[in-house]
Design an enzyme around this catalytic site. Sequence first.
Site, PDB file in Angstrom:
ATOM      1  CG  ASP A  20      -4.392  11.180  -3.923  1.00  0.00           C
ATOM      2  OD1 ASP A  20      -5.097  10.532  -3.743  1.00  0.00           O
ATOM      3  OD2 ASP A  20      -4.021  12.336  -3.107  1.00  0.00           O
ATOM      4  CG  ASP A  92     -10.469  10.391   0.771  1.00  0.00           C
ATOM      5  OD1 ASP A  92     -11.581  10.485   0.920  1.00  0.00           O
ATOM      6  OD2 ASP A  92      -9.765  11.572   0.797  1.00  0.00           O
ATOM      7  CG  HIS A 135     -12.641   4.113   5.581  1.00  0.00           C
ATOM      8  ND1 HIS A 135     -13.424   4.591   6.581  1.00  0.00           N
ATOM      9  CD2 HIS A 135     -11.375   4.107   5.959  1.00  0.00           C
ATOM     10  CE1 HIS A 135     -12.398   5.200   7.544  1.00  0.00           C
ATOM     11  NE2 HIS A 135     -11.335   4.737   7.197  1.00  0.00           N
ATOM     12  CG  ASP A 172      -8.502   2.732  11.585  1.00  0.00           C
ATOM     13  OD1 ASP A 172      -7.616   2.171  11.003  1.00  0.00           O
ATOM     14  OD2 ASP A 172      -8.782   3.976  11.508  1.00  0.00           O
ATOM     15  CG  HIS A 174      -9.439   7.245   9.830  1.00  0.00           C
ATOM     16  ND1 HIS A 174      -8.047   6.555  10.042  1.00  0.00           N
ATOM     17  CD2 HIS A 174      -9.323   8.410   9.621  1.00  0.00           C
ATOM     18  CE1 HIS A 174      -7.205   7.618   9.645  1.00  0.00           C
ATOM     19  NE2 HIS A 174      -7.923   8.550   9.294  1.00  0.00           N
ATOM     20  CG  ASP A 265      -5.432   5.104  12.034  1.00  0.00           C
ATOM     21  OD1 ASP A 265      -5.793   5.147  10.982  1.00  0.00           O
ATOM     22  OD2 ASP A 265      -5.875   4.199  13.040  1.00  0.00           O
ATOM     23  CE1 TYR A 305      -3.405   5.327   8.517  1.00  0.00           C
ATOM     24  CE2 TYR A 305      -2.260   4.470   6.602  1.00  0.00           C
ATOM     25  CZ  TYR A 305      -3.460   4.674   7.404  1.00  0.00           C
ATOM     26  OH  TYR A 305      -4.719   3.903   6.829  1.00  0.00           O
TER      27      TYR A 305
END
Length: 667
Positions: A20, A92, A135, A172, A174, A265, A305
């Site tokens: 994935d 995700d 999330h 972060d 996101h 990230d 990451y």
Amino acid sequence: MGTALVYDDEMTKYKLLWVDPVCEPEVPERLQVSHQALVRSGLAGCCVPVPVREATDEEILLVHSEEYLEGVKKTPFMDLEDLMAFTQQYGDVYFHPNIYHCAKLAIGATLQLVDSVMTGKVRNGMALVRPPGHHSQTSQANGFCVFNNVAIAAQYAKKHHRAKRVLIVDWDIHHGQGIQYCFEDDPSVLYFSWHRYEHQSFWPNLRESDFDSVGSGKGAGFNINVPWNQVGMGNSDYLAVFFHVLLPVAYEFGPDLVLISAGFDSAIGDPEGLMCATPDIFAHLTHLLMNLAGGKVCAVLEGGYNLTSLAQSVCQTVQTLLGDPPPHPANLGGPCESALESVHSARSVHKKYWSCLQHAAAPFPEEPSTKTCRPAQQDGSQGPQSNGGGEAQKEAIVWPEPLQRDAPSVRTALVLPDAVACADGCERFSPAEGPDSMATAGLRKHFLKESEDGVNVKLLYNITALVGQMEKNEIRNGLALVPDVSMATTLLTSTSLSKRVLVVWVGDGLVPAQVLEDEKTLVVHISSTAPHEAQSKYYVPITLKQGCGDTVGLMQAALGLLLPLGYQYAPGLVLLVRLPGCRAREDLWLQLTGLLQGLAAGHTLVLVQENETASVGITASCLLGNAAPSLGSLAAPGPEDVESFERLRLRLQTDWPLLQTTAPDKR
Ligand SMILES: COCC(O)(O)CCCCCNCCCN
Ligand SMILES: [Zn+2]
């Protein structure tokens, strides 16, 4: 008090079991390289190790639903096919037979950290956890997250530690929509997030991630989104958001706990973020939060990451939590136009909720700017440009290794009249050799009236020797009680070897002409009157109608004007001068003392009139790294003060672009 480090390698024991591409970056090595870097650098050894534990059902149910928890409970017994089917219902994210166990440890680690900080066992700390959390939502996993570690921690702190106001800072890259949903209407939790957005074209592509999602009902104003509508944001962009959006509101909110959703990230090199901010910026972001909530700061790992910038950024964060001197800020320019639009938008929509923003410029219709941000790449090359598919350019992105941050052997030295006792933990500064005849003659000629007795010569010599040792990084910071702070400042700026000296002149009283004329000083003068007409780029008078006794005005001036100026100036030495009769409240004075240590690698010298012995102990305590006491929630700054701050900002921002809060053509 110490810094907790919560980690257990059990949380590395789950991984993606099928193909994935979306989930590929979330690998166990993320945790391993972060912890290894802390061990190898010696930072882990300086921390207080705190064991992890499993979260209880009750704790998970603080945020998640029973049916979701019951579903996740079944995953350890699923075979590959069932795991994939179970995963399909979410986005995700992936499941693994051991991820439920690790997810409970991630929450447990976070709660152990909150317990350690809230009970005063440690001052602050970091939890290195996976799976991340911001999330995940009441009944669903999302974006590599199973349970919402930080949201649960906020509810837990309110329930078990009677926290009244919790600030969550989510750096972060996101949007932590899971946290936003959780506290949408809750005024006791202020959620701040910046995130790559690109006008909703970046994941998770939510309309509610934009700046106009401010919370609802009683929670209106307690949700702050700063969308990044371009990639390539750098250190100046991040600091501009802290100085002009987050910190003013955070100080007005007055939290009694700060939780950081620390995703890295947002650092340079990350394939998800495509930003340009360097790992050392996290040292400054952490430092700028450490005087809130009396220093009770819990950093919890989210994303990140690029294994190199992740490990470096984790080390920068932990090293700052430990109290080590921050790195000199990298060559900061101004925020780029797109960042300014984001800052302006966030300030505009929040001006009706936060009095510190009430005079922020009026909202303007959102026409996005097309200019791309210049990347903060060290070699000036083009930064990564997202070509629609979010693919970074193929060649590797490089950045310099963060510089060593050596803590001098002596942290805080005091120059005191013999009659004044030394504060514990500090060292009374008295160099072995006294002034030689040449030095004495020099001091007498320039600085002392003939009548002065020998005591003053020795004292003046001592403060120049102290500054000399600070500039050689043998001593980090200091406090001096002197007969005449003006003369001491003149002496020190003229003898300092630093290329730039920031002089923070607090109180009503003229700045000596020699200091003003010295081309290696920037003087920021905070007082009730603007005493000098001669306002140059290097003399910034900040007037407070009510004088320095006005805690709110002084605090908001420090955050929105003094700090941006200081970071942009990047001095080698900071002189914080308290003028006689200065009525700045003690806790406010400590906030200044604490915040200014983010500059000049912590080389701060506080100068106080010698009769003010009462402030020696608490100022020394702050110079030793203890957090300044919380100011509590702040009231509204005086409108005339805010108007004068805005006028000053408009006049200075061409010379000092980090002062900007609005894109050029929107003024
Ligand atoms: C708290 O989780 C940490 C995190 O925010 O970094 C997770 C990011 C998930 C990124 C998912 N990308 C989906 C791309 C779809 N084209
Ligand atoms: Zn992320």
